[in-house]
Design an enzyme around this catalytic site. Structure first.
Site, PDB file in Angstrom:
ATOM      1  N   GLU A 131      -6.360   6.598  -0.695  1.00  0.00           N
ATOM      2  CA  GLU A 131      -6.016   5.056   0.066  1.00  0.00           C
ATOM      3  C   GLU A 131      -7.114   4.437  -0.629  1.00  0.00           C
ATOM      4  O   GLU A 131      -5.872   2.763  -0.659  1.00  0.00           O
ATOM      5  CB  GLU A 131      -6.621   5.481   0.866  1.00  0.00           C
ATOM      6  N   HIS A 175       0.799  -0.656  -0.187  1.00  0.00           N
ATOM      7  CA  HIS A 175      -0.261   0.146  -0.033  1.00  0.00           C
ATOM      8  C   HIS A 175       1.190   1.478   0.325  1.00  0.00           C
ATOM      9  O   HIS A 175       0.372   2.250  -1.088  1.00  0.00           O
ATOM     10  CB  HIS A 175      -0.998   0.380   0.980  1.00  0.00           C
ATOM     11  N   GLU A 176       1.972   1.626   0.899  1.00  0.00           N
ATOM     12  CA  GLU A 176       2.385   2.556   0.902  1.00  0.00           C
ATOM     13  C   GLU A 176       3.357   2.747  -0.433  1.00  0.00           C
ATOM     14  O   GLU A 176       3.597   3.792  -0.559  1.00  0.00           O
ATOM     15  CB  GLU A 176       3.596   2.427   1.738  1.00  0.00           C
ATOM     16  N   HIS A 226       1.814   4.284  -3.030  1.00  0.00           N
ATOM     17  CA  HIS A 226       1.727   5.768  -3.086  1.00  0.00           C
ATOM     18  C   HIS A 226       2.956   6.415  -3.589  1.00  0.00           C
ATOM     19  O   HIS A 226       2.752   7.297  -4.168  1.00  0.00           O
ATOM     20  CB  HIS A 226       1.378   6.030  -1.167  1.00  0.00           C
TER      21      HIS A 226
END
Length: 298
Positions: free
Chosen positions: A224, A144-145, A148
């Site tokens: 998100e 997930h990070e 980003h």
């Protein structure tokens, strides 16, 4: 679709910058009118102060954000082998440079990414996250990070964080000057237009931090969902992230987190279940249950 999202994110960066600078100009005009009788002078002073603040913040974004959140960098794999190797693996799959790796000493499970671009990025995880997540769940969170990072969300959030902090500093300056300084005296203020202008200026200064925060929250919530999908793309294992988010539902708020950086984390680090009745109006993140549902439907 992915490259379209990245291009759209870059365009959003320009829109966010434009909107924030307009807000800064309005605040400067209000401060200049209230305390010096010149809106142009106020705009110029606000612009100079914000330019200095932003140049420092953006050029040293990783150091500033990590310092705000009491994170310490690990330089070698043996200092936190599982975290290091998962970050390394996810970066390799995403085809981005290996980010710097930081750890935050906090029992609440959480993580975030920051930086200006994939070449100058960093990932931080709390000790609580490392304690409760298994390998698949940790891969989901770090995926997930890294998403980003790959999607340039870190640049968007860093710029928004810098400008929101600068706006807060300007408003604090106006408040201190109001109490400890002396507001200008002008007979024109006695007229209806003058009174309305003063009231409007004060109203703008009071609401400016709220407007900046709402902009940050909207950006964070929208990004998100995309990062969750990006994590599944990188890991090929939606259940890992689903399980991680389910564990985050039971997390306690972090002990010491900078409110201005809350939107960077994978889940709200200041979560307070007693305030959930306000329909998530001021949440920095979409509800975890909604994110889990979207992943289950993928």
């Amino acid at each position: 679709m992915l490259y379209q999202q990245i291009a759209r994110n870059k365009r959003k960066t320009i829109l966010v910058l434009t909107g924030f600078f307009i807000l800064v100009a309005l605040i400067g005009a209000a401060i200049g009118y209230l305390f010096a009788g010149t809106t142009v002078g106020g705009i110029i002073i606000a612009g100079v102060l914000v330019a200095i603040y932003m140049s420092v913040m953006i050029s040293q974004s990783t150091e500033v954000v990590m310092s705000m959140n009491n994170a310490h960098e690990i330089h070698l794999a043996h200092e936190a082998p599982e975290l290091w190797h998962v970050v390394e693996d996810m970066a390799m799959v995403a085809q981005v440079p290996m980010p710097r790796v930081f750890i935050i000493n906090d029992p609440s499970p959480n993580a975030f990414a920051t930086g200006n671009d994939p070449q100058h990025s960093a990932v931080a995880a709390t000790t609580g996250l490392l304690q409760i997540m298994n390998r698949e769940e940790l891969e989901g969170v770090i995926g997930h990070e890294i998403s980003h990072v790959r999607n340039y969300d870190i640049r968007l959030q860093t710029i928004a964080l810098a400008l929101a902090s600068a706006i807060t500093a300007l408003v604090n300056f106006a408040g201190n000057f109001w109490w400890f300084g002396e507001r200008r005296s002008n007979d024109d203020d006695n007229g209806t237009v003058g009174i309305l202008t003063i009231m409007g200026s004060i109203f703008l200064i009071i609401l400016a931090p709220l407007a900046a925060s709402i902009a940050q929250m909207a950006l964070s919530r929208n990004r998100e969902y995309l990062a969750d999908a990006g994590s599944v793309e990188l890991t090929r294992n939606p259940q890992g992230l689903i399980s991680a988010l389910e564990k985050l539902q039971n997390a306690q708020p972090m002990k010491d987190v900078a409110p201005s950086s809350s939107s960077l984390y994978i889940s709200d680090p200041e979560l307070n279940r007693h305030h959930k009745r306000i329909a998530h109006l001021f949440d920095t993140h979409p509800p975890l249950e909604d994110r889990i549902k979207r992943l289950e439907e993928m």
